[in-house]
Design a protein around this motif. Structure first.
Motif, short mmCIF file in Angstrom:
data_model
loop_
_atom_site.label_atom_id
_atom_site.label_comp_id
_atom_site.label_asym_id
_atom_site.label_seq_id
_atom_site.Cartn_x
_atom_site.Cartn_y
_atom_site.Cartn_z
N ASN A 199 0.77 -1.23 -0.02
CA ASN A 199 0.00 0.09 -0.10
C ASN A 199 0.85 1.28 -0.21
O ASN A 199 0.65 2.09 1.06
N GLY A 200 1.52 1.35 -1.08
CA GLY A 200 2.56 2.43 -1.35
C GLY A 200 2.86 2.65 -2.91
O GLY A 200 2.31 1.57 -3.60
N LEU A 201 3.21 3.67 -3.38
CA LEU A 201 3.59 3.73 -4.42
C LEU A 201 4.81 2.85 -5.01
O LEU A 201 5.79 2.82 -4.29
N ALA A 202 4.85 2.61 -6.23
CA ALA A 202 5.92 1.60 -6.81
C ALA A 202 6.93 2.61 -7.07
O ALA A 202 6.98 3.84 -7.79
N ARG A 203 8.35 2.41 -7.04
CA ARG A 203 9.27 2.97 -7.17
C ARG A 203 10.67 2.14 -7.71
O ARG A 203 10.46 1.08 -7.23
N ARG A 204 11.26 2.46 -8.67
CA ARG A 204 12.49 1.69 -9.06
C ARG A 204 13.32 1.16 -8.09
O ARG A 204 13.60 0.10 -8.28
N ARG A 205 13.57 1.79 -7.20
CA ARG A 205 14.62 1.23 -6.21
C ARG A 205 14.03 0.22 -5.27
O ARG A 205 14.53 -0.41 -4.66
N GLN A 206 12.47 0.05 -5.19
CA GLN A 206 11.93 -1.18 -4.62
C GLN A 206 12.87 -2.46 -5.33
O GLN A 206 12.66 -3.50 -4.36
N GLY A 207 13.46 -2.23 -6.63
CA GLY A 207 13.58 -3.66 -7.31
C GLY A 207 12.50 -4.15 -7.89
O GLY A 207 11.40 -4.11 -7.42
N PRO A 208 12.92 -5.03 -8.99
CA PRO A 208 11.75 -5.65 -9.87
C PRO A 208 11.06 -6.57 -8.99
O PRO A 208 9.99 -7.14 -9.69
N TYR A 209 11.25 -7.40 -8.14
CA TYR A 209 10.64 -8.30 -7.29
C TYR A 209 9.62 -7.94 -6.12
O TYR A 209 9.42 -8.89 -5.42
N ALA A 210 9.67 -6.59 -5.77
CA ALA A 210 8.95 -6.29 -4.72
C ALA A 210 8.29 -4.84 -4.83
O ALA A 210 8.40 -3.93 -4.24
N LEU A 211 7.79 -4.66 -6.14
CA LEU A 211 7.16 -3.48 -6.29
C LEU A 211 5.77 -3.39 -5.54
O LEU A 211 5.00 -4.11 -5.46
N GLN A 212 5.36 -2.11 -5.01
CA GLN A 212 4.47 -2.04 -4.17
C GLN A 212 3.15 -1.56 -5.19
O GLN A 212 3.12 -1.07 -6.01
N ARG A 213 1.76 -2.01 -4.37
CA ARG A 213 0.75 -1.67 -4.89
C ARG A 213 -0.30 -0.98 -4.04
O ARG A 213 -0.01 -1.16 -2.74
N VAL A 214 -1.39 -0.37 -4.23
CA VAL A 214 -2.26 0.34 -3.46
C VAL A 214 -3.92 -0.64 -3.67
O VAL A 214 -3.91 -1.05 -4.86
N THR A 215 -4.27 -0.97 -2.47
CA THR A 215 -5.61 -1.76 -2.84
C THR A 215 -6.56 -0.86 -2.69
O THR A 215 -7.06 0.11 -2.31
N VAL A 216 -7.51 -1.22 -4.03
CA VAL A 216 -8.90 -0.65 -4.38
C VAL A 216 -9.71 -1.50 -3.52
O VAL A 216 -9.90 -2.71 -3.86
N ARG A 217 -10.79 -1.03 -2.57
CA ARG A 217 -12.01 -2.08 -2.03
C ARG A 217 -13.22 -1.75 -2.61
O ARG A 217 -13.64 -0.33 -3.06
N ARG A 218 -14.05 -2.09 -2.14
CA ARG A 218 -15.64 -1.78 -2.30
C ARG A 218 -15.97 -0.56 -1.78
O ARG A 218 -16.70 0.33 -2.15
N SER A 219 -15.16 -0.19 -0.47
CA SER A 219 -15.46 0.83 0.16
C SER A 219 -14.61 2.27 -0.26
O SER A 219 -14.78 3.43 0.30
N THR A 220 -13.68 1.84 -1.10
CA THR A 220 -12.90 3.09 -1.69
C THR A 220 -13.93 3.99 -2.50
O THR A 220 -14.51 3.67 -3.64
N GLY A 221 -13.95 5.34 -2.08
CA GLY A 221 -15.04 6.28 -2.80
C GLY A 221 -14.36 6.93 -3.79
O GLY A 221 -12.81 6.86 -3.73
N ILE A 222 -14.90 7.69 -4.50
CA ILE A 222 -14.30 8.44 -5.98
C ILE A 222 -13.14 9.50 -5.33
O ILE A 222 -12.07 9.61 -5.74
N GLU A 223 -13.56 10.03 -4.00
CA GLU A 223 -12.23 11.18 -3.63
C GLU A 223 -11.17 10.48 -3.17
O GLU A 223 -10.15 10.91 -3.32
N GLU A 224 -11.30 9.29 -2.33
CA GLU A 224 -10.45 8.51 -1.53
C GLU A 224 -9.52 7.99 -3.06
O GLU A 224 -8.28 7.99 -3.01
N PHE A 225 -10.27 7.51 -4.02
CA PHE A 225 -9.51 6.95 -5.16
C PHE A 225 -8.56 7.97 -5.68
O PHE A 225 -7.62 7.52 -6.21
#
Length: 266
Positions: A199-225
């Motif tokens: 649950n963070g933004l992906a960066r090159r320095r994370q390395g190609p095998y540990a790229l981060q993602r952010v979770t989109v849920r049913r409760s994610t409103g458009i402002e939060e998105f």
């Protein structure tokens, strides 16, 4: 510029009436359509996982405001509801399939809701959706012994290659869990990049095998998105998730220590 953060969105089910097992991590079709329209309005350019990783690996330029749209597991709603919206906008995406959950000859019966069949996966692949691996039976990979771990990775890769005629290059860790041993096994299996959660933004320095993602849920409103894709307030939005993850990581490490101690006594 080389380490500009990139939002990688993690979706699961896109469904009108998800079951209890998938509801929290599902997204209503109307919400998905609204979210993708906003991505376009904000000037983002969706790319797939392989293209992002290759751009960073070989220092190739990325399009303006790159963003990734990813789906985990292989739920039928990705074909029914997500594909028409992706096609409408001309957006690239990546689907990570747990091959033992896809309907067909390899189905282990573990799928949590209505799953895709291989004909639908092929249609997605033909429509600019990169198909990546997500293991065979969706276990917690870091809890497996070496042989079982490699079977999960290799069997998944071989099934995707047999069904689609092309070897998957990208992988996503089930539950987002990995370890140095798991990441090394993923690399040795031949996947050239892999996504975690974090649950963070992906960066090159994370390395190609540990790229981060952010979770989109049913409760994610458009402002939060909008805040998520713009990289604003992510730490605050996922503070509870991170606390729970940290606590569970301690439990998981304790389990691993116990298992190693038991094996050493045998």
């Amino acid at each position: 510029m080389a380490d500009t953060p990139v939002p990688i969105l993690m979706y699961h089910s896109v469904a009108t009436a998800p079951n209890d097992a998938t509801r929290e991590l599902s997204v209503a079709p109307e919400a998905f359509a609204e979210q993708l329209a906003l991505i376009g309005d904000l000037g983002f350019t969706p790319v797939n996982t392989a293209d992002l990783a290759a751009s960073w690996r070989f220092s190739r330029p990325l399009p303006r405001r790159p963003l990734l749209i990813t789906f985990d597991d292989g739920y039928e709603g990705v074909h029914r509801h997500a594909l028409p919206v992706l096609a409408k906008h001309g957006f690239a995406s990546t689907l990570f399939v747990s091959t033992g959950w896809i309907k067909g000859a390899y189905d282990t019966g573990g799928g949590l809701d209505t799953m895709l069949g291989w004909d639908q996966v092929r249609e997605l692949a033909a429509a600019d959706v990169e198909i990546g691996g997500h293991s065979h039976t969706h276990p917690q990979l870091d809890q497996l012994d070496d042989d079982t771990l490699r079977h999960e990775l290799i069997h998944c890769k071989e099934i995707v290659a047999d069904e689609l005629g092309s070897v998957p290059a990208s992988f996503a860790y089930p539950y987002g869990y990995s370890s140095r041993r798991v990441r090394e096994a993923v690399r040795e299996t031949g996947y050239t990049q892999a996504l975690a959660v974090g649950n963070g933004l992906a960066r090159r320095r994370q390395g190609p095998y540990a790229l981060q993602r952010v979770t989109v849920r049913r409760s994610t409103g458009i402002e939060e998105f909008e805040r998520l894709v713009e990289g604003r307030s992510i730490a605050r939005n996922f503070a509870r998730d991170r606390a729970l993850t940290k606590g569970y990581a301690m439990v998981r490490r304790a389990r691993q220590v116990r298992r190693k101690a038991i094996r050493s006594r045998v």
